[in-house]
Scaffold this motif. Structure first.
Motif, PDB file in Angstrom:
ATOM      1  N   ILE A 192      -9.321   9.950   7.960  1.00 19.44           N
ATOM      2  CA  ILE A 192      -8.384  10.437   6.943  1.00 19.44           C
ATOM      3  C   ILE A 192      -7.031   9.747   7.089  1.00 19.44           C
ATOM      4  CG2 ILE A 192      -7.049  12.464   6.228  1.00 19.44           C
ATOM      5  CD1 ILE A 192      -9.571  14.142   6.851  1.00 19.44           C
ATOM      6  N   ALA A 193      -6.558   9.616   8.337  1.00 19.96           N
ATOM      7  CA  ALA A 193      -5.270   8.947   8.580  1.00 19.96           C
ATOM      8  C   ALA A 193      -5.330   7.471   8.224  1.00 19.96           C
ATOM      9  CB  ALA A 193      -4.864   9.129  10.041  1.00 19.96           C
ATOM     10  N   ARG A 194      -6.433   6.801   8.588  1.00 17.82           N
ATOM     11  CA  ARG A 194      -6.570   5.375   8.263  1.00 17.82           C
ATOM     12  C   ARG A 194      -6.641   5.155   6.750  1.00 17.82           C
ATOM     13  NH1 ARG A 194      -9.663   5.008  13.091  1.00 17.82           N
ATOM     14  NH2 ARG A 194     -11.584   5.563  11.971  1.00 17.82           N
ATOM     15  N   ASP A 195      -7.384   6.027   6.065  1.00 18.50           N
ATOM     16  CA  ASP A 195      -7.472   5.910   4.608  1.00 18.50           C
ATOM     17  C   ASP A 195      -6.095   6.051   3.970  1.00 18.50           C
ATOM     18  OD1 ASP A 195     -10.183   5.536   4.773  1.00 18.50           O
ATOM     19  OD2 ASP A 195     -10.718   7.580   4.209  1.00 18.50           O
ATOM     20  N   TYR A 196      -5.300   6.970   4.495  1.00 21.99           N
ATOM     21  CA  TYR A 196      -3.953   7.171   3.954  1.00 21.99           C
ATOM     22  C   TYR A 196      -3.100   5.920   4.165  1.00 21.99           C
ATOM     23  CZ  TYR A 196       0.486   9.467   2.876  1.00 21.99           C
ATOM     24  OH  TYR A 196       1.692   9.803   2.303  1.00 21.99           O
ATOM     25  N   MET A 197      -3.150   5.375   5.374  1.00 20.97           N
ATOM     26  CA  MET A 197      -2.318   4.209   5.682  1.00 20.97           C
ATOM     27  C   MET A 197      -2.767   2.968   4.922  1.00 20.97           C
ATOM     28  SD  MET A 197       0.065   5.327   7.536  1.00 20.97           S
ATOM     29  CE  MET A 197       0.831   3.768   8.005  1.00 20.97           C
ATOM     30  N   ASN A 198      -4.057   2.861   4.610  1.00 22.43           N
ATOM     31  CA  ASN A 198      -4.578   1.684   3.911  1.00 22.43           C
ATOM     32  C   ASN A 198      -4.551   1.828   2.391  1.00 22.43           C
ATOM     33  OD1 ASN A 198      -5.162   0.132   6.236  1.00 22.43           O
ATOM     34  ND2 ASN A 198      -7.085   1.271   6.554  1.00 22.43           N
ATOM     35  N   ASN A 199      -4.107   2.982   1.918  1.00 28.44           N
ATOM     36  CA  ASN A 199      -4.050   3.232   0.482  1.00 28.44           C
ATOM     37  C   ASN A 199      -2.821   2.534  -0.117  1.00 28.44           C
ATOM     38  OD1 ASN A 199      -3.545   4.530  -2.120  1.00 28.44           O
ATOM     39  ND2 ASN A 199      -5.048   6.048  -1.496  1.00 28.44           N
ATOM     40  N   GLU A 200      -3.062   1.708  -1.157  1.00 28.28           N
ATOM     41  CA  GLU A 200      -1.978   0.962  -1.786  1.00 28.28           C
ATOM     42  C   GLU A 200      -0.912   1.880  -2.384  1.00 28.28           C
ATOM     43  OE1 GLU A 200      -1.272  -2.223  -1.980  1.00 28.28           O
ATOM     44  OE2 GLU A 200      -3.032  -2.934  -0.886  1.00 28.28           O
ATOM     45  N   HIS A 201      -1.305   3.102  -2.684  1.00 23.29           N
ATOM     46  CA  HIS A 201      -0.366   4.040  -3.308  1.00 23.29           C
ATOM     47  C   HIS A 201       0.062   5.141  -2.343  1.00 23.29           C
ATOM     48  CE1 HIS A 201      -0.997   2.149  -7.204  1.00 23.29           C
ATOM     49  NE2 HIS A 201      -2.278   2.102  -6.901  1.00 23.29           N
ATOM     50  N   ALA A 202      -0.101   4.898  -1.052  1.00 23.67           N
ATOM     51  CA  ALA A 202       0.333   5.866  -0.040  1.00 23.67           C
ATOM     52  C   ALA A 202       0.970   5.104   1.121  1.00 23.67           C
ATOM     53  CB  ALA A 202      -0.840   6.726   0.411  1.00 23.67           C
ATOM     54  N   GLY A 203       0.239   4.997   2.248  1.00 23.03           N
ATOM     55  CA  GLY A 203       0.820   4.365   3.438  1.00 23.03           C
ATOM     56  C   GLY A 203       1.299   2.949   3.231  1.00 23.03           C
ATOM     57  N   LYS A 204       0.582   2.148   2.425  1.00 25.43           N
ATOM     58  CA  LYS A 204       0.979   0.754   2.209  1.00 25.43           C
ATOM     59  C   LYS A 204       2.252   0.623   1.384  1.00 25.43           C
ATOM     60  CE  LYS A 204      -2.957  -2.148   3.166  1.00 25.43           C
ATOM     61  NZ  LYS A 204      -3.691  -3.353   2.740  1.00 25.43           N
ATOM     62  N   MET A 205       2.651   1.702   0.716  1.00 24.66           N
ATOM     63  CA  MET A 205       3.897   1.677  -0.036  1.00 24.66           C
ATOM     64  C   MET A 205       5.077   1.376   0.886  1.00 24.66           C
ATOM     65  SD  MET A 205       3.527   2.180  -3.288  1.00 24.66           S
ATOM     66  CE  MET A 205       5.260   2.437  -3.552  1.00 24.66           C
ATOM     67  N   ILE A 206       4.987   1.812   2.148  1.00 29.69           N
ATOM     68  CA  ILE A 206       6.092   1.632   3.094  1.00 29.69           C
ATOM     69  C   ILE A 206       6.388   0.155   3.318  1.00 29.69           C
ATOM     70  CG2 ILE A 206       6.809   2.090   5.483  1.00 29.69           C
ATOM     71  CD1 ILE A 206       5.031   4.615   5.365  1.00 29.69           C
ATOM     72  N   GLU A 207       5.374  -0.710   3.135  1.00 28.95           N
ATOM     73  CA  GLU A 207       5.526  -2.139   3.381  1.00 28.95           C
ATOM     74  C   GLU A 207       6.048  -2.898   2.160  1.00 28.95           C
ATOM     75  OE1 GLU A 207       1.666  -3.383   4.566  1.00 28.95           O
ATOM     76  OE2 GLU A 207       1.506  -1.913   6.196  1.00 28.95           O
ATOM     77  N   LYS A 208       6.150  -2.248   1.001  1.00 25.13           N
ATOM     78  CA  LYS A 208       6.544  -2.922  -0.242  1.00 25.13           C
ATOM     79  C   LYS A 208       8.069  -2.894  -0.373  1.00 25.13           C
ATOM     80  CE  LYS A 208       2.118  -1.775  -2.363  1.00 25.13           C
ATOM     81  NZ  LYS A 208       1.398  -1.120  -3.478  1.00 25.13           N
ATOM     82  N   SER A 209       8.709  -3.869   0.268  1.00 17.94           N
ATOM     83  CA  SER A 209      10.165  -3.874   0.435  1.00 17.94           C
ATOM     84  C   SER A 209      10.931  -3.932  -0.892  1.00 17.94           C
ATOM     85  CB  SER A 209      10.577  -5.039   1.331  1.00 17.94           C
ATOM     86  OG  SER A 209      10.139  -6.272   0.777  1.00 17.94           O
TER      87      SER A 209
END
Length: 458
Positions: A192-209
């Motif tokens: 569940i945590a990995r899916d959240y972090m790998n989701n383009e509209h969730a965890g990966k948002m943090i990397e979109k500067s």
């Protein structure tokens, strides 16, 4: 079917709430709804049906809650309702055979085709009166019956009572059609945590500067942001000053995140993503913390479920120490989380290995009261009351002011609670600095608490 025994019960039980799941534009549907109040009047049964004006709805990210107010409810009334929910999802509301009132009989029959496998989790200490599993017309049928269930009420100094009341949750485990398909829906908290972090509209948002450029530019231009700690404070101040929380609690940010940037408004996850993304761009390591709020109930380590999560807060690391903050609630501070987030363990999400952490209070509810008063010859008391609200006491004041919408509305409510006093010059100060106490001061006059009995004053 509920029997109202006293007027207090009439006030508390006369509203029915029905939650309908919604996702991706597809909503559960409410069907075959009927609800009435029955009273015995002059030996005749009188039925009062719910009318359309008695219904209203509340929206959250994945749920629509329909609320119905029963009419003509009083001691001796029986309120009765039934309804059907038609859904395209395998998402079921919790079955709760225990509440804050005695329950004489509660029955659940859960049926599903043999090709579909469900698992259930059981919490609480109430023992079923009857339990049976059988195959009926090629369907699995699981029956739970509870009889004479004692109430479990919210008490002072205890956690949310929903965490202790008996409940049963069913969740899809697998679908197997021999020779055609097998789909395993079982999961783990790590997945569940990995899916959240790998989701383009969730965890990966943090990397979109690109979404956080304005915040980063502001911090870099801030002459006071010379340390990592000061950079965090500067970024948090910018988010809270320039973005408005829309009141929605959720763990997933808005799908079209550009709308949040354009409108300067978003849900609780949006504001925390803004903070974590800007800190990440500034070189400060951040991680989302996934949790279940106090109203939503505990997370069970033994029963991982994506649907049990309903909130996310920010965490960041400085010199090997992890700090926690909820960017959405303006009344909370760094390592001073709002009480709604303090609900046992939460999951620090990570692409490699998620970690459980205990979110517990690290400050107290602290109120200091100073009263100076005089009494005149007519036995009238007058004086000044000053209070210093600190830590969670200060947070409580800020929460109430947020709910009321203004300091003036909050003051009016406080005056209403002091109806036996004549209140003047009511002041609330130091609200902006959330890490500092709130100061309250007012003058009062009253004739209600002193009386003369012979030569004595009591």
């Amino acid at each position: 079917r509920i029997l109202i025994l006293n007027p207090d019960g009439a006030d508390e039980l006369a509203t029915l709430s029905i939650s309908l799941f919604q996702k991706g534009g597809i909503k559960d549907k409410l069907s075959r709804f009927k609800a009435s109040t029955y009273n015995l009047t002059d030996g005749e049964i009188e039925e009062t049906k719910i009318d359309k004006d008695s219904k209203f709805s509340e929206e959250s990210v994945n749920w629509e809650t329909k609320k119905y107010a029963f009419n003509n409810v009083k001691a001796g009334s029986i309120i009765e309702y039934h309804y059907t929910i038609i859904s395209d999802y395998y998402q079921f509301p919790s079955y709760r055979p225990q509440g804050e009132y005695p329950i004489l009989w509660s029955e659940l029959v859960f049926q599903y085709y043999e090709e579909i496998d469900f698992k259930f989790s059981y919490t609480g200490n109430t023992t079923p009166y009857y339990r049976n599993d059988e195959i009926v017309n090629e369907k699995k049928s699981e029956t739970w019956i509870f009889k004479d269930v004692a109430p479990l009420k919210q008490e002072r100094f205890m956690g949310p009572v929903k965490n202790y009341q008996t409940k049963i949750d069913y969740e899809l485990n697998a679908i197997e059609i021999p020779g055609y398909m097998y789909e395993n829906y079982a999961t783990s908290w790590q997945e569940i945590a990995r899916d959240y972090m790998n989701n383009e509209h969730a965890g990966k948002m943090i990397e979109k500067s690109r979404f956080f450029k304005d915040i980063v530019d502001y911090v870099n231009a801030d002459p006071n942001a010379t340390t990592k700690e000061a950079q965090v404070a500067s970024a948090l101040s910018y988010v809270r000053s320039n973005y408005l929380w829309n009141g929605l609690n959720t763990d997933y940010p808005t799908y079209n995140f550009g709308d949040v940037i354009k409108d300067k408004k978003g849900n609780s996850a949006d504001l925390n993503i803004l903070l974590m993304g800007s800190l990440n761009s500034l070189g400060i390591k951040t991680r989302p913390v996934l949790l279940s709020t106090r109203k939503n109930g505990w997370l069970l380590k033994t029963s991982p479920s994506r649907e049990d999560l309903n909130y996310v807060i920010s965490s960041y690391d400085l010199d090997g120490v992890r700090f926690y903050i909820d960017a959405a609630t303006t009344y909370s501070g760094i390592n001073a989380l709002p009480s709604k987030c303090l609900n046992g363990e939460a999951l620090v999400a990570d692409k490699s290995f998620a970690k459980w952490v205990e979110l517990s209070p690290n400050m107290k509810y602290h109120r200091r009261i100073f009263v100076q008063e005089t009494m005149d010859e007519d036995l009238v008391l007058s004086g000044t009351c000053q209070t210093k609200e600190k830590d969670y006491a200060a947070q409580s004041v800020r929460i109430e002011i947020n709910k009321k919408g203004s300091v003036e509305e909050y003051i009016e409510k406080q005056k209403t609670g002091l109806s036996e006093f004549e209140i003047s010059d009511y002041e609330v100060s130091n609200l902006e600095k959330v890490s500092e106490p709130v100061n309250v001061k007012f003058n009062f006059t009253t004739e209600s608490f002193v009386e003369e009995v012979g030569d004595l004053i009591s």
